[in-house]
Write a protein that holds these residues in place. Sequence first.
Motif: not given
Length: 307
Positions: A12-33
Amino acid sequence: MTDCTAHRRYVGRFAPSPTGPLHLGSLVAAMASYLDAKVHHGRWLVRIEDVDGDRNVAGADQHILASLERCGMAWDGDVTWQSRRTALYDAALRQLGDLVYPCGCSRREIADSQLRLGGRQAQALIYPGTCRHGLAPGKTARALRLKVPQSPHCVRAFDDRWAGHISQDLTDDVGDFVIRRADGFWAYQLAVVVDDGAQDITDIVRGADLLDSTPRQLYLQQVLGLPHPSYLHVPVVVNELGEKLSKQTGAQAFDTGAAPQQLLTQALLPAARFLGMDIAATSIADFWRQAIPAWENVLAHTCAPVR
C-alpha cells in the motif's frame, strides 16, 4: 477478515501533495492506508506527489514526513518524490504513442462547447474531442490528451472495498482527458498510474474525493499494460459548510510541535472516531495497539475483504 497474504503480497501507499502541512482530513487518509497495510501484514510506502510545482509549499514535504513519524506511522523503504521520476512519465508517454494528441482548447472554450451541445455549466467539463483530429488553423498546442474509445463506449467498472460497485462511461462522462497539462506539468492521472505500477502497489486506500478518478486510472493501466490494484475510498472529512477539509477551505495543521499527548487527543483519536473506531488510548503506542484490531473490525462490518 481474509488474509490477502495467502494470495499475494500487499503493498500500500500514502501519497500526499506537499501543498501544506497535514490536517485532519489528510491524517484520516494516511491512517486508513497505514492501518490497512498493517492488518494485511503488508508494506506501507510513502510517496510525495510534488509533480504540480506551482502548488508546492517549500518545506511542506519534510513537515509531512515529520508529522507521520510523530504520530507513530513508520513507512517501509525509502520515500519517493514524483519530481525525481519524470523519466518514467516520459517513457509512458512514448508507450502511449498515437493514443496521445496535442490540444489547444482552453477551459473556457470547452465550457462553451458543452453549453452549445446542451450541457449545463455546473456539470464537470466533458471534452468534446475538438482537437482529436488535429489542431485548427491558428491554434497552439496547450495540453496533451489521451484518446478514449468512442465505439464501443469506454466503460470502466470496479468494486470498491468501501463504496461498492462503481461504473463510469468515460466516453460520455469524461471524454479524452489530459495527461500533460498546459503549464507543462504531468497530470495527476498519468503520474499516479505510472508510480503505482513502478512501485508494485497492490492496494490503494485514499479519500472518496478521488473515487471519480479511478475509472480513468483503470483505463490508463490497461493501455500501459499495468495491473489493476484493489481500491478502498474512505469518506472525506468536511467542514461546517459541508466542504471537503483542505487547505483551500481553511483546514488547519494538527501538528504544531505539541506534546505527544496533544497529538493523540487533538488528531489521532478524532481521526479514529471519524473512521468508526472507538479507541480510548493513553499514549500513541497504546493507540496503535488498539487501532489495528479496531480497523480490522471496521473492515469486517463495512468493507469487502482484499482478494
